[in-house]
Scaffold this active site. Structure first.
Site, short mmCIF file in Angstrom:
data_model
loop_
_atom_site.label_atom_id
_atom_site.label_comp_id
_atom_site.label_asym_id
_atom_site.label_seq_id
_atom_site.Cartn_x
_atom_site.Cartn_y
_atom_site.Cartn_z
N TRP A 193 -18.99 12.69 -19.78
CA TRP A 193 -19.36 12.91 -18.38
C TRP A 193 -20.61 13.76 -18.33
CZ3 TRP A 193 -16.69 9.75 -15.52
CH2 TRP A 193 -15.37 9.43 -15.85
N TRP A 195 1.69 1.75 -3.51
CA TRP A 195 0.73 2.51 -4.34
C TRP A 195 0.96 4.01 -4.16
CZ3 TRP A 195 -2.33 1.21 -8.26
CH2 TRP A 195 -2.60 -0.15 -8.45
N ASN A 228 -10.55 3.05 3.24
CA ASN A 228 -10.18 2.86 1.83
C ASN A 228 -11.20 2.06 1.03
OD1 ASN A 228 -8.36 0.90 -0.21
ND2 ASN A 228 -8.11 3.09 -0.40
N GLU A 287 0.84 -1.20 0.00
CA GLU A 287 0.00 0.00 0.00
C GLU A 287 0.87 1.25 0.00
OE1 GLU A 287 -3.36 0.02 -0.44
OE2 GLU A 287 -3.03 -2.10 -0.74
#
Length: 480
Positions: free
Chosen positions: A309, A281, A344, A278
């Site tokens: 969008w 990341w 998360n 992590e």
DNA sequence: TGAAATGTTGGGGCG
DNA sequence: ACGCCCCAACATTTC
């Protein structure tokens, strides 16, 4: 004995601070300073929650400096002008600082260097709060990595980050009166209204607290991290993100403490490895930001330039306020609003709803997180939003659309997390708590839930929205 | 670091 | 006993 400035930035700590240690080793008398510049970062000036955290982090740093007989000098204005001014005021011969990797800071650091070196002032820049220098990593074709796994493998082959330094035992500070603003003059705390009560209740914003959190995590949670980290109702994660962002703890300190823990407790190392990945990341995000400085604004994948969008301020607002009618989403958004942080797993769920089912531009979610997260970090926030939206590097595939109901039932099986943050559903039985809109009338009545009144109906028909998203994303994919 | 649609299997009810 | 249907339960494919 010469004077030097140590410029504190996102490294608000005394331990493992290479710039400070070096300035002390080289025999300088120190001026420790922080500059609040609301203009240089452009649109990415600090968000509200970040400002609150910063206030307390500066207070703590000042307190720790006072234990060494010093203080933190506070200035407000343009980084370059303020630092140049301070250098001349105290007749400093050198400026020490840690790098910051936000794109506009390249320019700030360059200008500082040019201006000061012209005046014969030494500018000494040290690595910032990352484990490996993401700018130097390249894949076999000498390109920046675009996929996480090979990136992280390559990181793990690098020499490990240097072991953390202890705070200098003794620091000589420049005496006399160096002009400083008082902390309240920086106006970092919210007023009218003061919404920071929830933050205050949830966080201790000190360097010591960062280390206490790390230690508690290693002692109690890291072993079961792989599974527990996905359960938002449990304390399965480290919650170190804001401390890492502001540098109250360094990535290297976390890295080495985790390795140390492994050598002592060694059997099953998978929890710790997952935890370190992590951090990986986080490194990957910095890597991407280095090579793609528009990461905050523009899709990393060019074929998303014309993605259809749909801006919709009503839906955006419902999402922001935690009134979407999807309990786990609303719980997450309210946790964010109240504590400045969100688990998360839930970040992925709420983000998926915004960009996929609602088709709202990911930049609007990014901006909201930027303003409300205490751990708001340019690299991580941008990279992660692009990841969810499918337009980032090594991003989630276009067809991965979270079903907030199933995600809730899977990761909050008892409904505890929802009950905590969505009190109007407190009495709902676990069977229906993630899908109140499907619950029989008597169940709703028993739980005092009035759909559309005490708790909203879903703001969107998931089935229709899912198909709409698949069509739009598939078209984009084919257009690449 | 998904979910839904579709396909397959196998046990049990039932004529 | 047997074939047939139903439908979980699981596996595979598709988006």
């Amino acid at each position: 004995m010469n004077n030097a400035i140590v410029w504190f930035r996102q490294d608000l700590r005394l331990n493992d601070h290479r710039a400070l240690n070096r300035a002390v080793e080289e025999g300088y008398r120190i001026v420790a300073c922080y500059v609040l510049d609301d203009k240089s970062p452009g649109e990415w000036a600090l968000g509200g929650a970040s400002r609150w955290w910063l206030h307390h982090a500066l207070a703590d740093l000042d307190k720790n400096l006072q234990k060494h007989g010093g203080q933190l000098i506070l200035r407000r204005g343009d980084f370059v002008e303020e630092l140049e001014g301070l250098v001349h005021e105290v007749e400093a011969k050198a400026l020490f600082f840690s790098r910051n990797y936000e794109p506009y800071m390249h320019d700030v650091e360059q200008r500082l260097h040019d201006r000061l070196e012209d005046d014969g002032i030494e500018v000494k820049r040290f690595a910032g709060n990352i484990l490996f220098d993401p700018a130097t990593l390249r894949n076999k074709t000498n390109q920046p990595y675009k996929v996480f796994t090979p990136f992280w493998k390559s990181c793990l082959q690098q020499p490990p980050p240097p072991p953390p330094l202890k705070a200098p035992r003794q620091v000589d500070f420049v005496g006399g009166d160096v002009a400083s603003l008082a902390l309240p003059d920086l106006k970092l705390l919210p007023e009218n209204p003061d919404w920071s009560g929830g933050l205050q209740d949830n966080w201790s914003v000190t360097e010591d607290a960062a280390h206490a959190s790390l230690q508690e995590f290693l002692d109690d949670a890291v072993a079961a991290y792989r599974k527990e980290r996905d359960i938002p109702g449990n304390k399965g994660t480290s919650r170190l993100s804001p401390y890492l962002h502001f540098g109250q703890i360094s990535a290297a300190q976390v890295w080495h403490a985790t390795q140390q823990h492994l050598t002592v407790h060694g059997k099953d190392t998978r929890g710790a490895e997952t935890f370190l990945s992590e951090l990986g990341w986080r490194e990957f995000s910095y890597h991407l930001l280095q090579h793609f400085p528009k990461l905050q604004e523009q899709p990393f994948r060019a074929n998303f330039a014309n993605f259809p969008w749909r801006k919709n301020s009503r839906n955006l607002r419902a999402w922001q306020r935690g009134q979407t009618g999807f309990p786990v989403v609303d719980a997450g958004m309210r946790e964010l609003w109240h504590t400045g942080w969100m688990h998360n797993r839930v970040r992925m769920i709420v983000a998926s709803l915004l960009v996929k089912e609602l088709l709202i531009p990911w930049q609007q979610g990014e901006a909201w997180f930027w303003d409300t997260l205490v751990d708001a970090d340019l690299a991580s926030n941008s990279a992660s939003w692009q990841w969810v939206a499918g337009c980032g590097a090594d991003a989630a595939p276009y067809f991965r659309i979270f079903n907030p109901i199933l995600q809730g039932e899977k990761f909050d099986a008892q409904g505890d997390y929802v009950r905590r943050w969505v009190p109007e559903l407190k009495k709902m039985p676990k069977k229906w708590i993630h899908r109140p809109a499907d619950a029989p009338a008597d169940v709703l009545a028993d739980a005092d839930v009035k759909l559309g009144k005490s708790y909203p109906r879903p703001i969107i028909d998931r089935k229709v929205a899912r198909q709409r998203a698949l069509d739009a994303f598939q078209k984009t994919r084919n257009s690449s």
